[in-house]
Design a protein around this motif. Structure first.
Motif, PDB file in Angstrom:
ATOM      1  N   SER A  39       0.844  -1.193   0.000  1.00  0.00           N
ATOM      2  CA  SER A  39       0.000   0.000   0.000  1.00  0.00           C
ATOM      3  C   SER A  39       0.883   1.248   0.000  1.00  0.00           C
ATOM      4  O   SER A  39       2.096   1.179   0.241  1.00  0.00           O
ATOM      5  N   ILE A  40       0.277   2.378  -0.249  1.00  0.00           N
ATOM      6  CA  ILE A  40       0.993   3.650  -0.204  1.00  0.00           C
ATOM      7  C   ILE A  40       1.563   3.874   1.197  1.00  0.00           C
ATOM      8  O   ILE A  40       2.716   4.285   1.363  1.00  0.00           O
ATOM      9  N   LYS A  41       0.763   3.583   2.213  1.00  0.00           N
ATOM     10  CA  LYS A  41       1.225   3.726   3.603  1.00  0.00           C
ATOM     11  C   LYS A  41       2.463   2.864   3.842  1.00  0.00           C
ATOM     12  O   LYS A  41       3.452   3.317   4.426  1.00  0.00           O
ATOM     13  N   HIS A  42       2.427   1.625   3.373  1.00  0.00           N
ATOM     14  CA  HIS A  42       3.553   0.693   3.503  1.00  0.00           C
ATOM     15  C   HIS A  42       4.802   1.275   2.835  1.00  0.00           C
ATOM     16  O   HIS A  42       5.894   1.277   3.412  1.00  0.00           O
ATOM     17  N   GLN A  43       4.642   1.792   1.634  1.00  0.00           N
ATOM     18  CA  GLN A  43       5.773   2.341   0.891  1.00  0.00           C
ATOM     19  C   GLN A  43       6.362   3.560   1.593  1.00  0.00           C
ATOM     20  O   GLN A  43       7.578   3.744   1.618  1.00  0.00           O
ATOM     21  N   ARG A  44       5.513   4.406   2.143  1.00  0.00           N
ATOM     22  CA  ARG A  44       6.004   5.595   2.863  1.00  0.00           C
ATOM     23  C   ARG A  44       6.821   5.194   4.087  1.00  0.00           C
ATOM     24  O   ARG A  44       7.894   5.745   4.346  1.00  0.00           O
ATOM     25  N   ILE A  45       6.292   4.247   4.844  1.00  0.00           N
ATOM     26  CA  ILE A  45       6.993   3.785   6.043  1.00  0.00           C
ATOM     27  C   ILE A  45       8.332   3.157   5.668  1.00  0.00           C
ATOM     28  O   ILE A  45       9.372   3.444   6.271  1.00  0.00           O
ATOM     29  N   SER A  46       8.323   2.316   4.659  1.00  0.00           N
ATOM     30  CA  SER A  46       9.553   1.669   4.198  1.00  0.00           C
ATOM     31  C   SER A  46      10.584   2.715   3.765  1.00  0.00           C
ATOM     32  O   SER A  46      11.761   2.649   4.135  1.00  0.00           O
ATOM     33  N   GLY A  47      10.138   3.702   3.007  1.00  0.00           N
ATOM     34  CA  GLY A  47      11.039   4.764   2.558  1.00  0.00           C
ATOM     35  C   GLY A  47      11.594   5.587   3.711  1.00  0.00           C
ATOM     36  O   GLY A  47      12.788   5.914   3.737  1.00  0.00           O
ATOM     37  N   PHE A 178      21.818   3.744  17.253  1.00  0.00           N
ATOM     38  CA  PHE A 178      20.741   4.070  16.315  1.00  0.00           C
ATOM     39  C   PHE A 178      19.411   4.158  17.054  1.00  0.00           C
ATOM     40  O   PHE A 178      19.041   3.268  17.813  1.00  0.00           O
ATOM     41  N   HIS A 179      18.708   5.235  16.811  1.00  0.00           N
ATOM     42  CA  HIS A 179      17.346   5.388  17.330  1.00  0.00           C
ATOM     43  C   HIS A 179      16.576   6.232  16.331  1.00  0.00           C
ATOM     44  O   HIS A 179      17.144   7.015  15.568  1.00  0.00           O
ATOM     45  N   VAL A 180      15.270   6.035  16.314  1.00  0.00           N
ATOM     46  CA  VAL A 180      14.422   6.808  15.406  1.00  0.00           C
ATOM     47  C   VAL A 180      13.103   7.095  16.106  1.00  0.00           C
ATOM     48  O   VAL A 180      12.552   6.238  16.801  1.00  0.00           O
ATOM     49  N   ASP A 181      12.632   8.311  15.948  1.00  0.00           N
ATOM     50  CA  ASP A 181      11.366   8.724  16.535  1.00  0.00           C
ATOM     51  C   ASP A 181      10.227   8.152  15.691  1.00  0.00           C
ATOM     52  O   ASP A 181      10.276   8.207  14.463  1.00  0.00           O
ATOM     53  N   LEU A 182       9.210   7.620  16.341  1.00  0.00           N
ATOM     54  CA  LEU A 182       8.072   7.043  15.620  1.00  0.00           C
ATOM     55  C   LEU A 182       7.422   8.058  14.682  1.00  0.00           C
ATOM     56  O   LEU A 182       6.946   7.685  13.622  1.00  0.00           O
ATOM     57  N   LYS A 183       7.407   9.317  15.075  1.00  0.00           N
ATOM     58  CA  LYS A 183       6.798  10.328  14.195  1.00  0.00           C
ATOM     59  C   LYS A 183       7.547  10.408  12.868  1.00  0.00           C
ATOM     60  O   LYS A 183       6.962  10.732  11.835  1.00  0.00           O
ATOM     61  N   ASP A 184       8.853  10.095  12.850  1.00  0.00           N
ATOM     62  CA  ASP A 184       9.622  10.097  11.622  1.00  0.00           C
ATOM     63  C   ASP A 184       9.354   8.857  10.764  1.00  0.00           C
ATOM     64  O   ASP A 184       9.544   8.884   9.543  1.00  0.00           O
ATOM     65  N   ILE A 185       8.931   7.774  11.392  1.00  0.00           N
ATOM     66  CA  ILE A 185       8.577   6.556  10.645  1.00  0.00           C
ATOM     67  C   ILE A 185       7.171   6.691  10.069  1.00  0.00           C
ATOM     68  O   ILE A 185       6.928   6.407   8.909  1.00  0.00           O
ATOM     69  N   PHE A 186       6.245   7.131  10.916  1.00  0.00           N
ATOM     70  CA  PHE A 186       4.821   7.181  10.547  1.00  0.00           C
ATOM     71  C   PHE A 186       4.366   8.588  10.211  1.00  0.00           C
ATOM     72  O   PHE A 186       3.175   8.875  10.280  1.00  0.00           O
ATOM     73  N   GLN A 187       5.252   9.493   9.820  1.00  0.00           N
ATOM     74  CA  GLN A 187       4.936  10.905   9.680  1.00  0.00           C
ATOM     75  C   GLN A 187       3.724  11.189   8.826  1.00  0.00           C
ATOM     76  O   GLN A 187       2.993  12.130   9.078  1.00  0.00           O
ATOM     77  N   ASP A 188       3.461  10.384   7.808  1.00  0.00           N
ATOM     78  CA  ASP A 188       2.308  10.624   6.958  1.00  0.00           C
ATOM     79  C   ASP A 188       1.076   9.848   7.423  1.00  0.00           C
ATOM     80  O   ASP A 188       0.024   9.895   6.808  1.00  0.00           O
ATOM     81  N   ASN A 189       1.214   9.119   8.540  1.00  0.00           N
ATOM     82  CA  ASN A 189       0.123   8.256   9.013  1.00  0.00           C
ATOM     83  C   ASN A 189      -0.450   8.713  10.347  1.00  0.00           C
ATOM     84  O   ASN A 189      -1.520   8.290  10.728  1.00  0.00           O
ATOM     85  N   ILE A 190       0.285   9.525  11.091  1.00  0.00           N
ATOM     86  CA  ILE A 190      -0.176   9.922  12.436  1.00  0.00           C
ATOM     87  C   ILE A 190      -1.011  11.191  12.329  1.00  0.00           C
ATOM     88  O   ILE A 190      -0.707  12.089  11.601  1.00  0.00           O
TER      89      ILE A 190
END
Length: 190
Positions: A39-47, A178-190
């Protein structure tokens, strides 16, 4: 993840089927599994995750890859052919590369759930990756905006290293620092 066929097939048959099929097919325990369309959501998260991993790994020996790339899992203790196509993987041992795939065990694998493959990624692949010795396995759930990270312990069993939903920073056990903020992973989904 759905079965492509309900019967067991040889690895030779799997490769013949792949030659004549445009779908992404994995080969696990003599069964062929068909990956769902992303899905588009999947692709955004992966990217988003790919960018974060790539930035962190710059000038390091490890490298991040995104689907589709064939990974033929190889472990001297397991005598069978297994071919998976993870959403993302990090590979530090460059000896397993061929022109068309990687043969060996990635250090870190990320799978992004979709409604049709949750059980496959949460159970089948978790056990598969643990048995082959993948040091860290990330399960990203876009439906819940959550990330669960499993790391191998001294007994070669997965323990949950970290888990966050909606907010917070997720940290890697394998990639020290290495750490990443969830908002940076899901930025287009939250």
């Amino acid at each position: 993840m759905n079965l492509y066929r309900n019967d067991r097939v040889s690895v030779q048959d799997y490769f013949e089927i792949r030659e004549n099929c445009e779908q992404l097919l994995e080969y696990i325990d003599e069964y062929i599994y068909m990956s769902p369309s992303h899905s588009i959501k999947h692709q955004r998260i992966s990217g988003n995750l790919y960018i974060k991993f790539r930035e962190f790994l710059e000038e390091k020996t490890c490298e991040v890859f995104h689907a589709p790339v064939d990974i033929e899992l190889k472990n001297e203790k397991i005598d069978r052919t297994t071919i998976v196509i993870p959403d993302l993987c990090i590979i530090c041992d460059k000896n397993g590369f061929t022109d068309s795939k990687y043969i060996g065990v990635p250090n870190l694998i990320v799978e992004i759930l979709s409604p049709s493959n949750q059980t496959h990624d949460l159970i089948t692949k978790l056990n598969l990756y643990m048995n082959y010795g993948v040091q860290e396995y990330w399960i990203v759930n876009p439906m819940l905006n959550s990330v669960s990270i499993y790391a191998l312990n001294e007994e070669k069993l997965y323990i949950q290293h970290d888990m966050k939903t909606e907010i917070g920073k997720i940290t890697s056990h394998f990639l020290k620092g290495f750490h990443v903020d969830l908002k940076d992973i899901f930025q287009d989904n939250i």
